[in-house]
Design an enzyme around this catalytic site. Structure first.
Site, PDB file in Angstrom:
ATOM      1  N   CYS A  69      -6.887  32.319  65.429  1.00 55.65           N
ATOM      2  CA  CYS A  69      -6.732  31.084  64.657  1.00 55.65           C
ATOM      3  C   CYS A  69      -5.806  30.069  65.307  1.00 55.65           C
ATOM      4  O   CYS A  69      -6.093  28.868  65.319  1.00 55.65           O
ATOM      5  CB  CYS A  69      -6.245  31.400  63.247  1.00 55.65           C
ATOM      6  N   HIS A 109      -1.172  32.665  60.124  1.00 53.21           N
ATOM      7  CA  HIS A 109      -2.443  31.941  60.151  1.00 53.21           C
ATOM      8  C   HIS A 109      -2.170  30.459  60.400  1.00 53.21           C
ATOM      9  O   HIS A 109      -1.189  29.904  59.896  1.00 53.21           O
ATOM     10  CB  HIS A 109      -3.220  32.099  58.843  1.00 53.21           C
ATOM     11  N   ASP A 124     -10.714  24.436  58.932  1.00 58.52           N
ATOM     12  CA  ASP A 124     -10.398  25.708  59.580  1.00 58.52           C
ATOM     13  C   ASP A 124     -11.555  26.142  60.466  1.00 58.52           C
ATOM     14  O   ASP A 124     -12.680  26.315  59.995  1.00 58.52           O
ATOM     15  CB  ASP A 124     -10.112  26.786  58.523  1.00 58.52           C
TER      16      ASP A 124
END
Length: 258
Positions: A69, A109, A124
């Site tokens: 991520c 994250h 995202d």
């Protein structure tokens, strides 16, 4: 046009001369999800490099690898900035629904917030098979895509001030928590994510430092490869094949071009 802008467009198949706007962001997010995999192979192979703009360009756009991520959303953040978007990066904590608790390794994250016409949206590109594929407004409004339904609700906690909730297509019947994030601590210097990379690499509770994982979305579902299995979701139908190391390398090359 910058090297990053040009290479990113080439990697996902987005025309060099097409203007990137809020209106066609859905298309770009879908192309990104289908062409740049979520994977931890550098972590497993102990080949990670410092998080910087140039290192991310080299890894994801030149060598055509994927990432986790903090890598995937960082490179997408740079792409947005170079195309005139008002964007920042934020940190959050992933929720483990099977345990009904947040991960204990902290805010590892990374996601993106953009502002468009005075409205903030969550984006995202680094949440594995759980990608919204569209900007999600911070208003609790439900956004639907080919991957399911998504919403962001304001909820203050030790982990942040908002929560992403999702209901994946063909997989979930009820809403579940994706992660909490802190909108009040925007980040523009990706070197901060070296701390995240260190935790992901070294922490005993890290979900990404034990075995290889590589996944990406397709136009009919998603595919996931580990060192023991290859799983395909195709319009709601799932097939799972047990594999060994030789088959792993074959599938890695065939489906992920790595």
């Amino acid at each position: 046009m910058s090297e990053l802008n040009l290479l990113f467009r080439k990697r996902i198949g987005f025309p060099e001369k097409e203007h990137l706007s809020f209106e066609n962001l859905d298309n770009v997010l879908a192309k990104t999800a289908q062409n740049i995999p979520f994977e931890n192979l550098c972590i497993i192979g102990e080949k990670s490099k410092d998080i910087s703009k140039q290192n991310l360009v080299e890894k994801i756009l030149v060598k055509k690898e994927g990432g986790l991520c903090y890598e995937l959303n960082s490179i997408f953040y740079f792409f947005l900035i170079e195309n005139g978007f008002d964007a920042v990066l934020v940190r959050g904590v992933v929720y483990k629904n099977e345990l009904q608790e947040y991960l204990t390794i902290g805010r590892t994250h990374v996601a993106i917030l953009i502002t468009h016409k005075e409205q903030k949206y969550l984006i995202d590109t680094g949440f594995g098979g759980n990608l919204p594929l569209k900007p999600v407004p911070l208003t609790r409004e439900v956004v639907a895509s080919d991957n399911g339904e998504f919403r962001v609700k304001k909820e203050k906690s030790e982990h942040g001030d908002y929560i992403l909730e999702l209901k994946l297509k063909h997989k979930d019947t009820d809403w579940k928590i994706g992660y909490a994030f802190d909108s009040k601590k925007p980040i523009s210097d990706v070197s901060e994510f070296n701390d995240i990379q260190r935790i992901i690499t070294e922490h005993p509770d890290s979900p990404f430092n034990k075995s290889p994982l590589i996944t990406k979305l397709t136009n009919r579902g998603n595919i996931t490869l580990t060192n023991t299995s290859f799983t395909q979701w195709d319009n709601g139908l799932v097939t799972k094949e047990k594999i060994e190391s030789e088959r792993f390398n074959e599938l890695l090359k065939r489906y992920f071009e790595m």
